[in-house]
Design a protein around this motif. Structure first.
Motif, short mmCIF file in Angstrom:
data_model
loop_
_atom_site.label_atom_id
_atom_site.label_comp_id
_atom_site.label_asym_id
_atom_site.label_seq_id
_atom_site.Cartn_x
_atom_site.Cartn_y
_atom_site.Cartn_z
N GLN A 19 23.20 -5.66 -12.85
CA GLN A 19 24.26 -5.74 -11.85
C GLN A 19 25.46 -4.94 -12.32
O GLN A 19 25.57 -4.59 -13.50
CB GLN A 19 24.66 -7.21 -11.62
CG GLN A 19 23.50 -8.11 -11.22
CD GLN A 19 23.84 -9.57 -11.37
OE1 GLN A 19 24.94 -9.98 -11.09
NE2 GLN A 19 22.89 -10.38 -11.81
N VAL A 75 24.94 -14.38 -10.30
CA VAL A 75 25.25 -13.31 -9.37
C VAL A 75 26.59 -13.62 -8.69
O VAL A 75 26.97 -14.79 -8.56
CB VAL A 75 24.13 -13.18 -8.30
CG1 VAL A 75 24.08 -14.40 -7.40
CG2 VAL A 75 24.29 -11.91 -7.48
N ARG A 77 29.28 -12.14 -5.36
CA ARG A 77 29.48 -11.25 -4.21
C ARG A 77 30.96 -10.90 -4.14
O ARG A 77 31.80 -11.77 -3.95
CB ARG A 77 29.02 -11.92 -2.92
CG ARG A 77 27.51 -12.12 -2.85
CD ARG A 77 27.09 -12.79 -1.57
NE ARG A 77 25.65 -13.05 -1.55
CZ ARG A 77 25.04 -13.80 -0.65
NH1 ARG A 77 25.74 -14.37 0.32
NH2 ARG A 77 23.74 -13.99 -0.71
N THR A 251 15.08 -7.27 -2.44
CA THR A 251 15.46 -7.08 -3.84
C THR A 251 16.17 -8.33 -4.36
O THR A 251 17.12 -8.80 -3.75
CB THR A 251 16.39 -5.86 -3.99
OG1 THR A 251 15.72 -4.70 -3.50
CG2 THR A 251 16.76 -5.65 -5.45
N CYS A 252 15.69 -8.86 -5.46
CA CYS A 252 16.30 -10.05 -6.05
C CYS A 252 17.72 -9.72 -6.52
O CYS A 252 17.93 -8.76 -7.26
CB CYS A 252 15.46 -10.55 -7.22
SG CYS A 252 16.20 -11.95 -8.10
N GLU A 253 18.68 -10.53 -6.11
CA GLU A 253 20.07 -10.29 -6.48
C GLU A 253 20.33 -10.58 -7.95
O GLU A 253 21.28 -10.06 -8.54
CB GLU A 253 21.00 -11.14 -5.62
CG GLU A 253 21.08 -10.72 -4.17
CD GLU A 253 22.12 -11.52 -3.41
OE1 GLU A 253 21.96 -12.75 -3.32
OE2 GLU A 253 23.10 -10.92 -2.95
#
Length: 283
Positions: A19, A75, A77, A251-253
């Motif tokens: 990420q 993760v 956002r 797609t896996c975050e």
């Protein structure tokens, strides 16, 4: 009293390898991952502990997870670019913090939710313990791109048989220890050893240092979970995506792994008696 100290180096960098975030979001995510491991360390369970922040600030959602064997994933956002150097309140805005514990052995689920009230993430989690657990807790957290670290200190309840004198001594020790936790510098947390942190916090108090446990990055995504998400969208919507793009890719975050389903795979998902086995075109 009991306490936990954690420093993540390799596991944290492996998590970030999948990420990319702005530095302030990265630091907040690191603090959240650290806090999640600290919370998991206070429990005896087999399952997953999830720390989630939802708000109306720059970071609309942040999720960090830790299992009983200390595998982590997380993760957030947030905008790809953030101007200036926003503080904690600008990042999270108004919202809530939730702690969810899912135990494997009993299929049990516990969730505690509190408002995101505090000057930083540590104070928000302290508020969670004060309102949901009624357990005096102090936390210090610090994170950057290379490492993230933290300390959690708790005052455990005494039994009535232990008497008022011991209770008064315990309270005096707690006042001293928690004040020292609040003065820990971020650089010491991330670069110091467990012995150095213990000496800084405990000083002249009697204490015992136990062996540590390794922490590692691991994602739990799999074909079946992705297939269940796709089924929830409905066959007609998926056919529309196929018509436009030729395939449905999820797609896996958490880890960035792509799952690709072609037209045959999609039809198979909705066929009577379809099994959750891997589609032929899965990457």
């Amino acid at each position: 009293m009991r306490g936990f100290w954690i420093r993540l180096d390799g596991a944290w960098r492996e998590l970030l390898r999948h990420q990319q975030y702005e530095p302030r979001v990265e630091a907040l995510l690191g603090e959240a991952v650290t806090a999640t491991v600290l919370l998991a360390a206070t429990l005896k369970f087999h399952g997953t502990l999830t720390l989630q922040l939802t708000g109306d600030g720059l970071v609309s959602l942040l999720v960090a997870q830790c299992t009983h064997d200390f595998s982590i994933r997380a993760v957030a956002r947030a905008p790809e670019r953030i101007e200036g150097d926003p503080g904690f309140r600008e990042l999270v805005g108004g919202g809530r913090l939730s702690v969810t514990i899912e135990a494997d052995e009993r299929a049990a689920r516990y969730q505690g939710i509190v408002a995101l009230e505090g000057v930083n993430l540590a104070s928000c989690i302290e508020n969670y313990f004060a309102t949901s657990e009624q357990l005096p807790t102090r936390i210090a957290l610090s994170g950057d791109a290379r490492s993230t670290a933290g300390v959690l200190l708790q005052k455990l309840p005494l039994s009535n048989a232990q008497g008022e004198a011991l209770g008064a001594m315990s309270q005096d020790a707690w006042e001293d220890l928690q004040s020292r936790v609040l003065t820990l510098e971020g650089s010491l947390l991330r670069l110091g050893s467990a012995e150095q942190i213990l000496q800084r916090v405990c000083g002249e108090h009697d204490c015992r240092l136990f062996n540590g446990e390794p922490v590692h990055f691991a994602c739990h995504c799999d074909v079946q979970r992705v297939a269940n998400v796709l089924r929830s969208l409905g066959l007609e919507e998926l056919r529309g995506i196929l018509a436009e793009q030729g395939a449905v890719t999820v797609t896996c975050e958490f880890c960035g792994r792509p799952y690709r389903f072609d037209a045959i795979d999609i039809e198979r998902l909705f066929a009577a008696g379809a099994s959750p086995e891997s589609p032929q075109s899965l990457n």
